[in-house]
Motif scaffolding. Structure first.
Motif: not given
Ligand code: UDP
Length: 538
Positions: A251-252, A277-281, A298-302
């Protein structure tokens, strides 16, 4: 890591004498400024003039010697971005005798790689323009090993991802600003200038709208060799696939948000029966992100630079890229191109928000965050009404920025629907057999024998032996393609055959010379080279 250059002791007096006597020596590869990398001995740099200096002497070498074509437009591109007019490299010339009147040179003993980073604050640019090209430029020249030192001349400060650049060599990379602290005149004992573009797959739209590069030369294998190196340096080990499968939502947190992220995570977990799960920078260390992504199904992202992290996905995983309203996924494909490189073995899915209700715009933000308040009213209205951003050049198109920085409420059923069109059962890293595709060699000992029946009929018996490499390979299907061309004609008759001999009688005329072209084909699409043409007279 120390910033001093004194790891290798050099005899200063001898070095200075060599510079004065031998001058600069340059030999380059590449025919154009866009594909050139140069190797130098005794290339110098004035930190006051901010210019590189080539010293002429009786022993100096300059290849290519372009004369004034060296300025049309430059000797070479200093970054991996093709022909960008802010990224050119050149030097000024002086006679070595001028050294008498110049500051005392400070010698750089390390083998140097001198280049520009293109946009070190954007993760896509960091990997695509800098890290991969630096890594493979270093692979190209054996003295650019882990003891080499990187010099970044673009003039930026370290930037947020500097730790990644540090992984490429054991020595601290130096920035243009820091060179001033080393001395007024620096001389690089041995240096390479420029970056290989062989691994880049995307052009950002400076001269034509953005898209995949015309002639992509990298495959998933080389990308994965690079990620393996990076993971070793980051101390991230590939877990055995014994552990639980899961989905990562990248996520951003600042802009281009997913507004219903919690709902999205629940829906994905439920639909695919997997932990999500979510990750963000902002919230995770880089190593943690790599560790999580490298085992994800799977990788889901904007859409956005963070998606370059699909570099680290395991083979067989799925990339799901979400596009805000009015942004056509087909027009912005850096991550699609990456995921679908041959041998990357990733599945790629794009989802676009087509629902005006599900989008939140920010017309009043500054222009570089997508604001449009600075435009005249009619233009603002046109943009707001428009249902698709037209193709455009980089980098300041206000309509593009306006739409790119929208937040999105993801329509879950529509997203699940598009994912399900591609991912039928469980997504995830498959234990894949090595899918590397090897091409056949030439067929060997091709022969032909003609026989004539009467004045209007003839036959041509052609035979050959299998390609030499076939006996070492397990190939599902081996076929042969044979072209029969009458000498002097432009057209030919093509045949696909399963055996190593065939007698052609259709359209074969007596007392005629035929050219016979034969090649082997593995598994329908791996076309080998044609063997030397066979001349057959009936
Ligand atoms: N970025 C981020 N979180 C955000 C917005 C941006 O980590 O909420 C990062 C992004 O991944 C990229 C950099 O900040 O590395 C610049 O983002 P920008 O939106 O300018 O570029 P884009 O992602 O569209 O390429």
């Amino acid at each position: 890591q120390s910033q001093e250059l004194s790891q290798v002791q050099i005899d200063y007096h001898a070095a200075l004498q060599a510079l004065v006597e031998d001058g600069t020596r340059m030999v380059c590869t590449g025919r154009m400024h866009t594909d050139r990398i140069c190797r130098f001995e005794s290339l110098c740099y004035s930190t006051e003039a901010e210019e590189f200096i080539y010293f002429h002497s009786n022993s100096s070498v300059m290849l290519p010697n372009l004369g004034s074509r060296r300025f049309q437009p430059a000797l070479l591109d200093l970054s991996s971005v093709e022909d960008h007019n802010t990224q050119y490299f050149n030097f000024v010339e002086l006679p070595a005798a001028a050294l008498k009147f110049m500051p005392k040179p400070v010698f750089v003993p390390d083998v140097a790689l001198i280049a520009n980073r293109f946009n070190p604050d954007n993760l896509m640019h960091v990997f695509h323009d800098d890290l991969l090209p630096i890594y493979y430029t270093m692979q190209q020249f054996s003295d650019l090993d882990l003891e080499a030192r990187l010099f970044f001349m673009e003039g930026w400060s370290e930037g947020v991802h500097f730790d990644l650049y540090k992984l490429l060599s054991n020595k601290q990379p130096l920035l243009r600003e820091q060179l001033k602290t080393l001395g007024r005149l620096l001389c690089f004992t041995k240096s390479y200038v420029g970056l290989s573009k062989i691994t880049t797959w995307y052009q950002y739209g400076f001269v034509q709208p953005q898209g995949p590069k015309a002639n992509i030369l990298v495959s998933g294998n080389e990308i994965r060799q690079f990620t393996k190196f990076m993971m070793q340096k980051l101390n991230v080990t590939m877990e055995e696939s014994s552990s639980e499968e899961y989905i990562v939502v990248f996520s951003r947190t600042i802009n281009r948000l997913i507004l219903n992220e919690a709902e999205l995570i629940l829906a994905l977990a439920q639909e695919f029966q997997m932990k999500t799960i979510t990750v963000s920078l902002e919230e995770h260390s880089f190593s943690d992100i790599v560790r999580l992504i490298s085992n994800a199904s799977m990788l889901v992202s904007m859409h956005g630079a963070q998606l370059v992290m699909s570099l680290f996905l395991p083979r067989g995983a799925t990339v799901v890229e979400l596009f805000p309203y009015a942004i056509n996924p087909e027009h912005y494909t850096p991550y699609k191109t990456l995921a679908t490189l041959p041998g990357m073995d990733l599945q790629y899915i794009a989802w676009q928000n087509t629902d005006r209700e599900g989008t939140v715009t920010y017309p009043d933000r500054p222009w570089d965050q997508g604001g449009i308040a600075h435009l005249d009213k009619a233009e603002q209205e046109r943009i707001i009404k428009n249902t698709e951003v037209p193709r455009h050049l980089c980098c300041r198109n206000p309509e593009w920025l306006f739409r790119a920085y929208q937040d999105t409420k993801v329509n879950i059923p529509s997203l699940v629907h598009v994912i399900r069109q591609t991912v039928k059962s469980k997504p995830g890293p498959k234990k894949q057999k090595w899918s590397g595709s090897l091409y056949p060699g030439k067929v060997r000992d091709a022969k032909c024998q003609a026989s004539v029946q009467g004045t209007s009929e003839a036959k041509l018996a052609v035979s050959w032996r299998i390609p030499w490499n076939l006996k070492y390979l397990k190939v599902r299907e081996v076929k042969y393609e044979v072209w029969i061309q009458e000498q002097g004609e432009n057209t030919y008759m093509p045949y696909i055959l399963s055996h190593q001999n065939h007698t052609f009688s259709e359209n074969i005329k007596p007392f005629t010379i035929y050219l016979v072209w034969i090649r082997c084909i593995f598994n329908k699409n791996l076309l080998g080279p044609f063997a030397d043409v066979l001349l057959c007279s009936t």
